[in-house]
Design a protein around this motif. Structure first.
Motif, PDB file in Angstrom:
ATOM      1  N   ASP A 246      37.844  31.384  39.013  1.00 25.37           N
ATOM      2  CA  ASP A 246      36.589  30.929  39.613  1.00 25.37           C
ATOM      3  C   ASP A 246      36.454  31.517  41.013  1.00 25.37           C
ATOM      4  O   ASP A 246      36.887  30.927  41.993  1.00 25.37           O
TER       5      ASP A 246
ATOM      6  N   SER B  76      22.219  39.607  34.749  1.00 27.94           N
ATOM      7  CA  SER B  76      21.456  39.070  35.880  1.00 27.94           C
ATOM      8  C   SER B  76      22.294  39.233  37.145  1.00 27.94           C
ATOM      9  O   SER B  76      23.474  39.583  37.085  1.00 27.94           O
TER      10      SER B  76
ATOM     11  N   GLY C 267      23.111  37.747  41.339  1.00 29.05           N
ATOM     12  CA  GLY C 267      23.059  36.584  42.213  1.00 29.05           C
ATOM     13  C   GLY C 267      23.753  36.835  43.531  1.00 29.05           C
ATOM     14  O   GLY C 267      24.423  37.847  43.732  1.00 29.05           O
TER      15      GLY C 267
ATOM     16  N   GLN D 109      25.933  34.390  46.473  1.00 20.20           N
ATOM     17  CA  GLN D 109      26.446  33.104  46.935  1.00 20.20           C
ATOM     18  C   GLN D 109      27.356  33.376  48.117  1.00 20.20           C
ATOM     19  O   GLN D 109      28.359  34.073  47.988  1.00 20.20           O
TER      20      GLN D 109
ATOM     21  N   TYR E 142      26.850  39.315  43.187  1.00 20.87           N
ATOM     22  CA  TYR E 142      27.527  39.408  41.898  1.00 20.87           C
ATOM     23  C   TYR E 142      26.557  39.745  40.774  1.00 20.87           C
ATOM     24  O   TYR E 142      25.359  39.557  40.881  1.00 20.87           O
TER      25      TYR E 142
ATOM     26  N   ARG F 219      26.249  39.122  36.559  1.00 17.02           N
ATOM     27  CA  ARG F 219      26.824  38.270  35.509  1.00 17.02           C
ATOM     28  C   ARG F 219      26.058  38.453  34.205  1.00 17.02           C
ATOM     29  O   ARG F 219      24.932  38.924  34.196  1.00 17.02           O
TER      30      ARG F 219
ATOM     31  N   ASP G 158      26.391  35.758  31.778  1.00 20.37           N
ATOM     32  CA  ASP G 158      26.305  34.420  31.195  1.00 20.37           C
ATOM     33  C   ASP G 158      27.017  34.293  29.861  1.00 20.37           C
ATOM     34  O   ASP G 158      26.417  33.976  28.842  1.00 20.37           O
TER      35      ASP G 158
ATOM     36  N   ASP H   4      32.892  36.571  30.716  1.00 14.90           N
ATOM     37  CA  ASP H   4      32.209  36.517  32.004  1.00 14.90           C
ATOM     38  C   ASP H   4      31.581  35.138  32.132  1.00 14.90           C
ATOM     39  O   ASP H   4      31.013  34.625  31.169  1.00 14.90           O
ATOM     40  N   THR H   5      31.710  34.511  33.302  1.00 10.00           N
ATOM     41  CA  THR H   5      31.141  33.187  33.519  1.00 10.00           C
ATOM     42  C   THR H   5      30.247  33.211  34.756  1.00 10.00           C
ATOM     43  O   THR H   5      30.206  34.211  35.480  1.00 10.00           O
ATOM     44  N   GLU H   6      29.584  32.111  34.998  1.00  7.77           N
ATOM     45  CA  GLU H   6      28.730  32.009  36.181  1.00  7.77           C
ATOM     46  C   GLU H   6      29.513  32.151  37.472  1.00  7.77           C
ATOM     47  O   GLU H   6      28.964  32.557  38.493  1.00  7.77           O
ATOM     48  N   THR H   7      30.782  31.822  37.458  1.00  5.82           N
ATOM     49  CA  THR H   7      31.570  31.799  38.690  1.00  5.82           C
ATOM     50  C   THR H   7      32.747  32.767  38.701  1.00  5.82           C
ATOM     51  O   THR H   7      33.492  32.799  39.671  1.00  5.82           O
TER      52      THR H   7
END
Length: 182
Positions: free
Chosen positions: A8, A84, A86, A88, A93, A95, A97, A166-169
């Motif tokens: 993460d 997509s 993003g 943070q 990054y 991602r 999803d 691959d994950t959101e974080t």
């Protein structure tokens, strides 16, 4: 598929500290290398007004290009995936999803910008006759690749990892038995 580990990048403060530490080591190494190259080749290039513009542009332009390389690699190695982008904190990054890829493919996606973008800024600076700038820009970009490099290394270090999600974080390391059993 069995989940072996969760990496993460956006939520694990200890991992973020390791990423920052690697980034700082790479920046320190870059500074030393730039000084050495400057002593060997001369520092006359830093007096050129275009050199300073190149330094500024070479620090900013590779950031979105880096993410576009990830996106292109996802599209090439994971056909049909939806990509997509993003932001943070200090992290940009790319991602997908939840796409699952073999470990080798995901490692390729993770390290591609470190190789391609770093190589391009290095080559462009050398072609422009600016070896100190080449070292600085290559090192600055590599320091920004620390998170990707740590995720790729974690994937490669885990012998049971056959696939990566691959994950959101960040990423999940997965094991898929050859016989398909759980």
């Amino acid at each position: 598929m069995q989940k072996i580990a969760v990496i993460d990048v956006l939520g694990d403060e200890a991992l973020q500290a390791r990423i920052m530490a690697l980034s700082l080591v790479l920046m320190g190494t870059t500074a030393v290398a730039a000084v050495l190259v400057g002593l060997i080749c001369g520092l006359g290039e830093v007096t050129w007004p275009w050199w300073w513009l190149g330094l500024a542009a070479g620090c900013l332009v590779p950031l979105p290009v880096h993410e576009l390389v990830h996106a292109a690699c996802f599209k090439l190695l994971c056909p049909g995936c939806r990509v997509s982008f993003g932001v943070q904190g200090a992290f940009l990054y790319t991602r997908t999803d939840g796409v699952v890829a073999t470990r080798g493919r995901m490692v390729a996606v993770l390290v591609a910008p470190a190789l391609l973008v770093t190589g391009c800024v290095l080559a462009a600076s050398l072609v422009a006759g600016s070896p100190v700038l080449a070292v600085l820009l290559a090192g600055i970009h590599l320091s920004g690749c620390a998170g990707d490099l740590i995720m790729a290394a974690a994937s490669l270090r885990e012998p049971r990892c056959t696939h990566v999600r691959d994950t959101e974080t960040g990423i999940d390391l997965l094991f898929c038995p050859r016989d398909g059993s759980r």
